[in-house]
Design an enzyme around this catalytic site. Sequence first.
Site, short mmCIF file in Angstrom:
data_model
loop_
_atom_site.label_atom_id
_atom_site.label_comp_id
_atom_site.label_asym_id
_atom_site.label_seq_id
_atom_site.Cartn_x
_atom_site.Cartn_y
_atom_site.Cartn_z
N GLY A 23 0.83 -1.21 0.00
CA GLY A 23 0.00 0.00 0.00
C GLY A 23 0.86 1.26 0.00
O GLY A 23 2.09 1.19 0.02
N SER A 65 -3.02 -11.85 0.29
CA SER A 65 -3.58 -12.43 -0.93
C SER A 65 -2.58 -13.24 -1.76
O SER A 65 -2.99 -13.93 -2.69
CB SER A 65 -4.13 -11.30 -1.81
OG SER A 65 -3.09 -10.37 -2.06
N CYS A 124 -1.83 11.51 11.61
CA CYS A 124 -0.80 12.30 10.93
C CYS A 124 -0.83 13.78 11.31
O CYS A 124 0.21 14.39 11.54
CB CYS A 124 -0.95 12.15 9.42
SG CYS A 124 -2.65 12.28 8.86
N GLN A 181 -5.81 19.57 4.93
CA GLN A 181 -5.27 18.21 4.83
C GLN A 181 -5.30 17.69 3.39
O GLN A 181 -6.29 17.84 2.67
CB GLN A 181 -6.03 17.28 5.78
CG GLN A 181 -5.81 17.69 7.23
CD GLN A 181 -6.45 16.79 8.26
OE1 GLN A 181 -7.00 17.28 9.23
NE2 GLN A 181 -6.38 15.48 8.08
N ARG A 234 -10.28 19.15 4.29
CA ARG A 234 -9.56 18.50 3.20
C ARG A 234 -9.39 19.51 2.07
O ARG A 234 -10.36 20.17 1.67
CB ARG A 234 -10.36 17.29 2.70
CG ARG A 234 -9.64 16.47 1.65
CD ARG A 234 -8.60 15.55 2.22
NE ARG A 234 -9.18 14.51 3.05
CZ ARG A 234 -8.50 13.87 4.01
NH1 ARG A 234 -7.23 14.15 4.24
NH2 ARG A 234 -9.08 12.94 4.74
N HIS A 253 0.07 17.81 4.81
CA HIS A 253 -0.95 18.47 5.61
C HIS A 253 -0.38 19.80 6.12
O HIS A 253 0.78 19.87 6.54
CB HIS A 253 -1.32 17.62 6.82
CG HIS A 253 -2.16 16.41 6.49
ND1 HIS A 253 -2.56 16.06 5.23
CD2 HIS A 253 -2.71 15.47 7.32
CE1 HIS A 253 -3.30 14.97 5.28
NE2 HIS A 253 -3.41 14.58 6.54
N1 HSE Z 1 -6.81 10.90 9.12
C1 HSE Z 1 -5.84 11.56 8.31
C2 HSE Z 1 -6.49 12.24 7.15
C3 HSE Z 1 -4.80 10.64 7.76
O1 HSE Z 1 -7.62 11.91 6.83
O2 HSE Z 1 -5.87 13.11 6.56
C4 HSE Z 1 -4.24 9.61 8.63
O3 HSE Z 1 -3.71 10.02 9.85
#
Ligand code: HSE
Length: 370
Positions: A11, A38, A136, A163, A268, A275
């Site tokens: 990932g 998998s 984060c 973010q 976001r 971020h």
């Molecule tokens: N929860 C954080 C985000 C990322 O949505 O930006 C992971 O810590």
Amino acid sequence: MLKLGIIGWRGMVGQVLMERMTHESDFSHFETHFFSTSQKGEKNPFTIANSNPILQDAYDIETVKKMDIILTCQGGDYTKKVHSELRASGFIGYWIDAASTLRMEDKATIILDPINKNGIQSALKNNQLDFVGGNCTVSLMMLALGGLFKSDSIEWITSMTYQAASGAGARHMNELLGQMKFVTDRVIKPGIDQSSDILQVEKTVKNLLSDPQFPKDHFGHPIAFNLLPWIDSELPNGQSKEEWKAAAEANKILQSKTFIPIDGTCVRVSAMRCHSQALTIKLKKDIPLNEIESMISEHNPWVELVANNKESSLKKLTPEYASGSLKIPVGRIRKMNLGPTYLNAFTVGDQLLWGAAEPLRRMLHIILEK
Ligand code: HSE
């Protein structure tokens, strides 16, 4: 040599972790076994010394149990499915996790060693075995303000976040690009003079964002040419879960005797993997600005103090500047007009590095030092 089992290496966070561990020669300290949910039995795709050439079954408790350390970036569903069964089977190795599932459990320690190395070491001495990377946004904010936390200068903080798409996941990053393309392919065309037609172009952009073909399977909404002022689930008190994490996790990391209130609005935006946060910090007392700057910049080697002027801020206090690096730029530091104990700051950090992978690989070394 300790046996290290890695799960979730394919990932996005896993890839960043693999890159960092390879760069820092971390694998030389371990006998490494790669697990897969998998592809068990297939060839391990890495050329890493002391590694098992065959991928192991991540769901086979008996095999997982043979490891001294499990490091997982596989996500919360894997942790939920495997962790308690593994412990119940008698696994007494270390579990290092990037997911939030176990983070607030009493038995788990949130790992952010530039801030809480002593706490991590005491947890190890007390035979604690579960170590989980923090949210984060919280980790990046704490690294930026480490000097002020350490000197116990903070009464409370509000954090307004910006973010990146990566915090939502790899598919969301792709969707952000797809949304940008969907719009720009349709409005940037030969023959359209954007400069004279800009109000018409803006109307077209707005309409495209609600076009039935507009790609939004993952975000559910436009993130390109837009922002989304809600991250994670809803809590009954009106906070988002992401907003709740700030105070809950920061105070757990600090093992605070007096709880430091931290609250704000998490948003976001269309950055890719960094971020950013605008912070209002209420200081316990009036501290001269030069002392504040020294405390912040001397706390850890990753903080980069950015002078509070237009040129430096636009150059160095941006996702573009911090992306792909461990730097934590901190700037816009000034006393606010609200009063001498109100401090303004802005900080940026790569949410896949310090926000996710880096604390995990550093935990391996703290275990080795034990
Ligand atoms: N929860 C954080 C985000 C990322 O949505 O930006 C992971 O810590």
